[in-house]
Motif scaffolding. Structure first.
Motif, PDB file in Angstrom:
ATOM      1  N   SER A 160      21.749  29.123  52.739  1.00  0.00           N
ATOM      2  CA  SER A 160      22.347  28.470  51.579  1.00  0.00           C
ATOM      3  C   SER A 160      21.649  29.032  50.351  1.00  0.00           C
ATOM      4  O   SER A 160      20.751  29.871  50.464  1.00  0.00           O
ATOM      5  CB  SER A 160      22.181  26.947  51.648  1.00  0.00           C
ATOM      6  OG  SER A 160      20.795  26.618  51.646  1.00  0.00           O
ATOM      7  N   SER A 179      28.197  31.713  42.482  1.00  0.00           N
ATOM      8  CA  SER A 179      28.350  30.336  42.941  1.00  0.00           C
ATOM      9  C   SER A 179      26.971  29.688  43.004  1.00  0.00           C
ATOM     10  O   SER A 179      26.065  30.255  43.634  1.00  0.00           O
ATOM     11  CB  SER A 179      29.015  30.287  44.309  1.00  0.00           C
ATOM     12  OG  SER A 179      29.072  28.953  44.783  1.00  0.00           O
ATOM     13  N   THR A 186      31.603  24.022  40.418  1.00  0.00           N
ATOM     14  CA  THR A 186      32.305  24.789  41.443  1.00  0.00           C
ATOM     15  C   THR A 186      33.797  24.667  41.169  1.00  0.00           C
ATOM     16  O   THR A 186      34.531  23.991  41.897  1.00  0.00           O
ATOM     17  CB  THR A 186      31.965  24.280  42.860  1.00  0.00           C
ATOM     18  OG1 THR A 186      32.193  22.854  42.914  1.00  0.00           O
ATOM     19  CG2 THR A 186      30.521  24.563  43.209  1.00  0.00           C
ATOM     20  N   THR A 190      35.892  28.006  43.938  1.00  0.00           N
ATOM     21  CA  THR A 190      34.470  28.347  44.061  1.00  0.00           C
ATOM     22  C   THR A 190      33.834  27.509  45.168  1.00  0.00           C
ATOM     23  O   THR A 190      33.935  26.290  45.160  1.00  0.00           O
ATOM     24  CB  THR A 190      33.736  28.107  42.738  1.00  0.00           C
ATOM     25  OG1 THR A 190      34.384  28.859  41.702  1.00  0.00           O
ATOM     26  CG2 THR A 190      32.281  28.541  42.833  1.00  0.00           C
ATOM     27  N   THR A 191      33.212  28.176  46.115  1.00  0.00           N
ATOM     28  CA  THR A 191      32.592  27.491  47.250  1.00  0.00           C
ATOM     29  C   THR A 191      31.101  27.812  47.299  1.00  0.00           C
ATOM     30  O   THR A 191      30.660  28.857  46.813  1.00  0.00           O
ATOM     31  CB  THR A 191      33.226  27.919  48.580  1.00  0.00           C
ATOM     32  OG1 THR A 191      33.080  29.345  48.720  1.00  0.00           O
ATOM     33  CG2 THR A 191      34.701  27.557  48.621  1.00  0.00           C
ATOM     34  N   PRO A 192      30.294  26.929  47.878  1.00  0.00           N
ATOM     35  CA  PRO A 192      28.856  27.200  47.977  1.00  0.00           C
ATOM     36  C   PRO A 192      28.568  28.453  48.797  1.00  0.00           C
ATOM     37  O   PRO A 192      29.322  28.812  49.706  1.00  0.00           O
ATOM     38  CB  PRO A 192      28.309  25.952  48.683  1.00  0.00           C
ATOM     39  CG  PRO A 192      29.328  24.890  48.437  1.00  0.00           C
ATOM     40  CD  PRO A 192      30.645  25.599  48.408  1.00  0.00           C
ATOM     41  N   VAL A 193      27.471  29.106  48.470  1.00  0.00           N
ATOM     42  CA  VAL A 193      27.002  30.242  49.262  1.00  0.00           C
ATOM     43  C   VAL A 193      26.534  29.722  50.624  1.00  0.00           C
ATOM     44  O   VAL A 193      25.786  28.746  50.702  1.00  0.00           O
ATOM     45  CB  VAL A 193      25.837  30.960  48.549  1.00  0.00           C
ATOM     46  CG1 VAL A 193      25.296  32.081  49.415  1.00  0.00           C
ATOM     47  CG2 VAL A 193      26.289  31.486  47.195  1.00  0.00           C
ATOM     48  N   SER A 194      26.986  30.348  51.687  1.00  0.00           N
ATOM     49  CA  SER A 194      26.583  29.923  53.030  1.00  0.00           C
ATOM     50  C   SER A 194      26.525  31.144  53.934  1.00  0.00           C
ATOM     51  O   SER A 194      27.045  32.215  53.597  1.00  0.00           O
ATOM     52  CB  SER A 194      27.558  28.888  53.604  1.00  0.00           C
ATOM     53  OG  SER A 194      28.849  29.462  53.751  1.00  0.00           O
ATOM     54  N   TRP A 208      30.955  33.526  50.175  1.00  0.00           N
ATOM     55  CA  TRP A 208      31.292  32.531  49.152  1.00  0.00           C
ATOM     56  C   TRP A 208      32.531  33.003  48.413  1.00  0.00           C
ATOM     57  O   TRP A 208      32.941  34.171  48.530  1.00  0.00           O
ATOM     58  CB  TRP A 208      30.133  32.326  48.166  1.00  0.00           C
ATOM     59  CG  TRP A 208      29.950  33.421  47.149  1.00  0.00           C
ATOM     60  CD1 TRP A 208      30.441  33.481  45.869  1.00  0.00           C
ATOM     61  CD2 TRP A 208      29.221  34.646  47.351  1.00  0.00           C
ATOM     62  NE1 TRP A 208      30.054  34.653  45.251  1.00  0.00           N
ATOM     63  CE2 TRP A 208      29.297  35.379  46.138  1.00  0.00           C
ATOM     64  CE3 TRP A 208      28.507  35.187  48.415  1.00  0.00           C
ATOM     65  CZ2 TRP A 208      28.704  36.630  45.977  1.00  0.00           C
ATOM     66  CZ3 TRP A 208      27.911  36.435  48.263  1.00  0.00           C
ATOM     67  CH2 TRP A 208      28.018  37.126  47.055  1.00  0.00           C
ATOM     68  N   SER A 210      34.606  32.580  44.410  1.00  0.00           N
ATOM     69  CA  SER A 210      34.321  32.222  43.026  1.00  0.00           C
ATOM     70  C   SER A 210      35.560  32.457  42.179  1.00  0.00           C
ATOM     71  O   SER A 210      36.142  33.548  42.199  1.00  0.00           O
ATOM     72  CB  SER A 210      33.147  33.060  42.504  1.00  0.00           C
ATOM     73  OG  SER A 210      32.804  32.698  41.186  1.00  0.00           O
ATOM     74  N   TYR A 223      36.622  36.550  46.923  1.00  0.00           N
ATOM     75  CA  TYR A 223      35.976  36.139  48.171  1.00  0.00           C
ATOM     76  C   TYR A 223      35.033  37.258  48.576  1.00  0.00           C
ATOM     77  O   TYR A 223      35.440  38.420  48.714  1.00  0.00           O
ATOM     78  CB  TYR A 223      36.991  35.881  49.281  1.00  0.00           C
ATOM     79  CG  TYR A 223      36.345  35.598  50.625  1.00  0.00           C
ATOM     80  CD1 TYR A 223      35.824  34.338  50.899  1.00  0.00           C
ATOM     81  CD2 TYR A 223      36.243  36.585  51.607  1.00  0.00           C
ATOM     82  CE1 TYR A 223      35.209  34.067  52.120  1.00  0.00           C
ATOM     83  CE2 TYR A 223      35.635  36.325  52.821  1.00  0.00           C
ATOM     84  CZ  TYR A 223      35.123  35.064  53.065  1.00  0.00           C
ATOM     85  OH  TYR A 223      34.506  34.805  54.269  1.00  0.00           O
TER      86      TYR A 223
END
Length: 234
Positions: A160, A179, A186, A190-194, A208, A210, A223
């Motif tokens: 994360s 992100s 967000t 935009t999604t969290p880094v995982s 992620w 953005s 993406y």
């Protein structure tokens, strides 16, 4: 004043409940901050594509109204992949993404025709006949806001963190592709880094998305899929 047996029992239990609730709160805080920072270089494997899609490091652009899962992907006419929604990436002079420091790119950042010149993280790739490139500056070129240094944390193989400074340059323009966004939000897709990390081999995957605000790609979303080997800083 006399207390009933029931009241006395309630008084005895209340402190225990309060302690239990407090314990729940502290464990949530610990979970939120869990994980060890990985400080070093996330060295990128080059992207490869075939009829089934792509592996390694690559980028895709989602059109307004699309989703990460279902697509609505923009086709890059310069992509050599069978599915031209994939634009593969190749590591730049630094070998990939560095955490704990910035990779701001050169000055000037563009040539006379608008090709982006940053080449530390990835080599510039061609997108609709113009080269785009990635940098992580300390100040957002669009808003002038100060940005945090990239940070990735490992929690038992689960990754994360934040890549707020991840910025794409193209045609004399900048697009924040980090992100969370510079304002901490967000927005859009935009999604969290995982991602995942194998401590023994160093192999990692990071993803992620953005969403862009303003400009010719307003409400489009990038993406990002990065894959390779993490090398700790010495």
């Amino acid at each position: 004043m006399k207390l009933s047996l029931r009241s006395m029992r309630l008084l005895a239990v209340t402190p225990l409940l309060a302690a239990a609730l407090a314990g729940c709160g502290s464990s949530d805080d610990e979970k939120e901050a869990a994980g060890e920072p990985l400080v070093g270089t996330f060295k990128l494997d080059p992207g490869h594509c075939d009829a089934k899609g792509a592996t390694g490091s690559y980028f895709r652009m989602i059109q307004p109204g699309g989703t990460v899962e279902e697509g609505g992907y923009f086709l890059n006419p310069d992509s050599k992949c069978p599915d031209q929604s994939f634009s593969v990436a190749v590591a730049g002079s630094d070998g990939g993404l560095r955490t704990g420091e910035f990779q701001p790119g050169p000055d000037p950042a563009f040539n006379k025709r608008g090709d982006a010149l940053a080449a530390q993280i990835t080599k510039p790739g061609t997108f609709t006949a113009i080269k785009f490139a990635i940098s992580t500056p300390s100040v957002d070129p669009g808003t002038g806001e100060k940005l945090p240094k990239p940070e990735i944390r490992n929690d038992d193989g689960e990754l994360s963190g934040q890549l707020t400074a991840w910025t794409a340059g193209w045609n004399n323009l900048y697009f924040n592709q980090g992100s969370p966004k510079p304002d901490g939000s967000t927005k859009g897709l935009t999604t969290p880094v995982s991602g995942t990390y194998d401590e023994e081999s160093g192999h990692f995957e990071l993803t992620w998305s953005s969403t862009i605000a303003g400009g010719p790609f307003d409400r489009f979303s990038g993406y990002w899929h990065l894959e390779g080997t993490f090398v700790p800083a010495t």
